[in-house]
Scaffold this active site. Structure first.
Site, PDB file in Angstrom:
ATOM      1  N   ASP A  47       3.670  12.019  15.094  1.00  0.00           N
ATOM      2  CA  ASP A  47       3.486  12.392  13.694  1.00  0.00           C
ATOM      3  C   ASP A  47       2.176  13.116  13.531  1.00  0.00           C
ATOM      4  O   ASP A  47       1.170  12.737  13.833  1.00  0.00           O
ATOM      5  CB  ASP A  47       3.468  11.236  12.708  1.00  0.00           C
ATOM      6  CG  ASP A  47       4.053   9.929  13.123  1.00  0.00           C
ATOM      7  OD1 ASP A  47       4.675   9.824  14.146  1.00  0.00           O
ATOM      8  OD2 ASP A  47       3.901   8.992  12.349  1.00  0.00           O
ATOM      9  N   ILE A  62       0.818  -1.207   0.000  1.00  0.00           N
ATOM     10  CA  ILE A  62       0.000   0.000   0.000  1.00  0.00           C
ATOM     11  C   ILE A  62       0.855   1.261   0.000  1.00  0.00           C
ATOM     12  O   ILE A  62       0.653   2.162  -0.817  1.00  0.00           O
ATOM     13  CB  ILE A  62      -0.953   0.033   1.216  1.00  0.00           C
ATOM     14  CG1 ILE A  62      -1.936  -1.140   1.170  1.00  0.00           C
ATOM     15  CG2 ILE A  62      -1.698   1.362   1.283  1.00  0.00           C
ATOM     16  CD1 ILE A  62      -2.785  -1.271   2.422  1.00  0.00           C
ATOM     17  N   ALA A  63       1.820   1.329   0.925  1.00  0.00           N
ATOM     18  CA  ALA A  63       2.602   2.568   1.066  1.00  0.00           C
ATOM     19  C   ALA A  63       3.867   2.307   1.870  1.00  0.00           C
ATOM     20  O   ALA A  63       3.989   1.290   2.560  1.00  0.00           O
ATOM     21  CB  ALA A  63       1.770   3.636   1.762  1.00  0.00           C
ATOM     22  N   GLY A  94       6.366   4.325   4.701  1.00  0.00           N
ATOM     23  CA  GLY A  94       6.542   5.450   5.603  1.00  0.00           C
ATOM     24  C   GLY A  94       7.983   5.530   6.060  1.00  0.00           C
ATOM     25  O   GLY A  94       8.858   4.836   5.531  1.00  0.00           O
ATOM     26  N   GLY A  95       8.230   6.347   7.038  1.00  0.00           N
ATOM     27  CA  GLY A  95       9.586   6.550   7.540  1.00  0.00           C
ATOM     28  C   GLY A  95      10.178   5.338   8.229  1.00  0.00           C
ATOM     29  O   GLY A  95      11.389   5.146   8.237  1.00  0.00           O
ATOM     30  N   MET A  96       9.333   4.506   8.841  1.00  0.00           N
ATOM     31  CA  MET A  96       9.816   3.339   9.576  1.00  0.00           C
ATOM     32  C   MET A  96       9.370   2.008   8.986  1.00  0.00           C
ATOM     33  O   MET A  96       9.910   0.970   9.363  1.00  0.00           O
ATOM     34  CB  MET A  96       9.300   3.373  11.028  1.00  0.00           C
ATOM     35  CG  MET A  96      10.036   4.299  11.944  1.00  0.00           C
ATOM     36  SD  MET A  96       9.483   4.082  13.657  1.00  0.00           S
ATOM     37  CE  MET A  96      10.286   2.542  14.106  1.00  0.00           C
ATOM     38  N   ALA A  97       8.359   2.042   8.111  1.00  0.00           N
ATOM     39  CA  ALA A  97       7.759   0.761   7.732  1.00  0.00           C
ATOM     40  C   ALA A  97       7.086   0.817   6.370  1.00  0.00           C
ATOM     41  O   ALA A  97       6.734   1.885   5.873  1.00  0.00           O
ATOM     42  CB  ALA A  97       6.730   0.355   8.788  1.00  0.00           C
ATOM     43  N   LYS A 137       1.765  -3.731   8.814  1.00  0.00           N
ATOM     44  CA  LYS A 137       2.867  -2.766   8.857  1.00  0.00           C
ATOM     45  C   LYS A 137       4.157  -3.496   9.219  1.00  0.00           C
ATOM     46  O   LYS A 137       4.250  -4.089  10.290  1.00  0.00           O
ATOM     47  CB  LYS A 137       2.543  -1.683   9.888  1.00  0.00           C
ATOM     48  CG  LYS A 137       3.535  -0.567   9.978  1.00  0.00           C
ATOM     49  CD  LYS A 137       3.005   0.490  10.952  1.00  0.00           C
ATOM     50  CE  LYS A 137       3.932   1.667  11.057  1.00  0.00           C
ATOM     51  NZ  LYS A 137       3.373   2.693  11.975  1.00  0.00           N
ATOM     52  N   VAL A 140       3.653  -0.657   4.488  1.00  0.00           N
ATOM     53  CA  VAL A 140       2.318  -1.108   4.865  1.00  0.00           C
ATOM     54  C   VAL A 140       1.734  -1.892   3.689  1.00  0.00           C
ATOM     55  O   VAL A 140       1.776  -1.440   2.547  1.00  0.00           O
ATOM     56  CB  VAL A 140       1.404   0.073   5.240  1.00  0.00           C
ATOM     57  CG1 VAL A 140       0.019  -0.437   5.626  1.00  0.00           C
ATOM     58  CG2 VAL A 140       2.014   0.883   6.376  1.00  0.00           C
TER      59      VAL A 140
END
Length: 142
Positions: free
Chosen positions: A142, A20-21, A23-26, A43, A28
């Site tokens: 965040d 899906i996407a 992010g900064g740490m993971a 995630k 998803v």
């Protein structure tokens, strides 16, 4: 990690269907909980961060923290674990329809904005969720 590496795999009771996407740490993923027959957001901590015990502890703390909260505007955490590649994961409630960012970008492409009523409704929902988090002693970063 290549985002497609987990697609098509089953990790614990979660069958990973698509990315899906990031992010900064993971990353998803959309996954299917094969036991409860429901979609989940899966995630998975990024490879490089999974090597750092401080990041792993932070990720696990995030899961425990969110799991303590109970509010309709805060996602539910269902489970945590580790992938066969050694990255921690959090399985959580999946909300279809995309993110607020996606919605705002779609509106901007059409030179439109949220209405005042929509904006106030979103702000109200956010404030209610933040209130629950603050009462639990949590300050979102965040």
């Amino acid at each position: 990690m290549e985002t497609g590496r987990l697609v098509g795999q089953t990790i614990d009771q979660f069958y990973i269907t698509r990315h899906i996407a990031r992010g900064g740490m993971a990353d998803v993923y959309l996954a299917q909980d094969t036991t409860l027959k429901r979609d989940v957001a899966f995630k998975v901590m990024l490879d490089a961060l999974a090597l750092d015990p401080q990041y792993v502890q932070r990720f696990q703390r995030e899961a425990r923290t969110v799991a303590r909260l109970d509010h309709p505007n805060i996602i539910q955490v269902y489970s945590t674990g580790q992938t066969p590649f050694g990255q921690p994961y959090i399985a959580m409630q999946y909300i279809s329809g995309g993110s607020l960012r996606d919605r705002l970008e779609q509106l901007a492409e059409r030179s439109k904005l949220l209405t005042t009523e929509q904006t106030l409704n979103l702000a109200r929902q956010l404030a209610l969720a933040l209130s629950v988090a603050h009462r639990a002693g949590i300050i979102p970063r965040d």
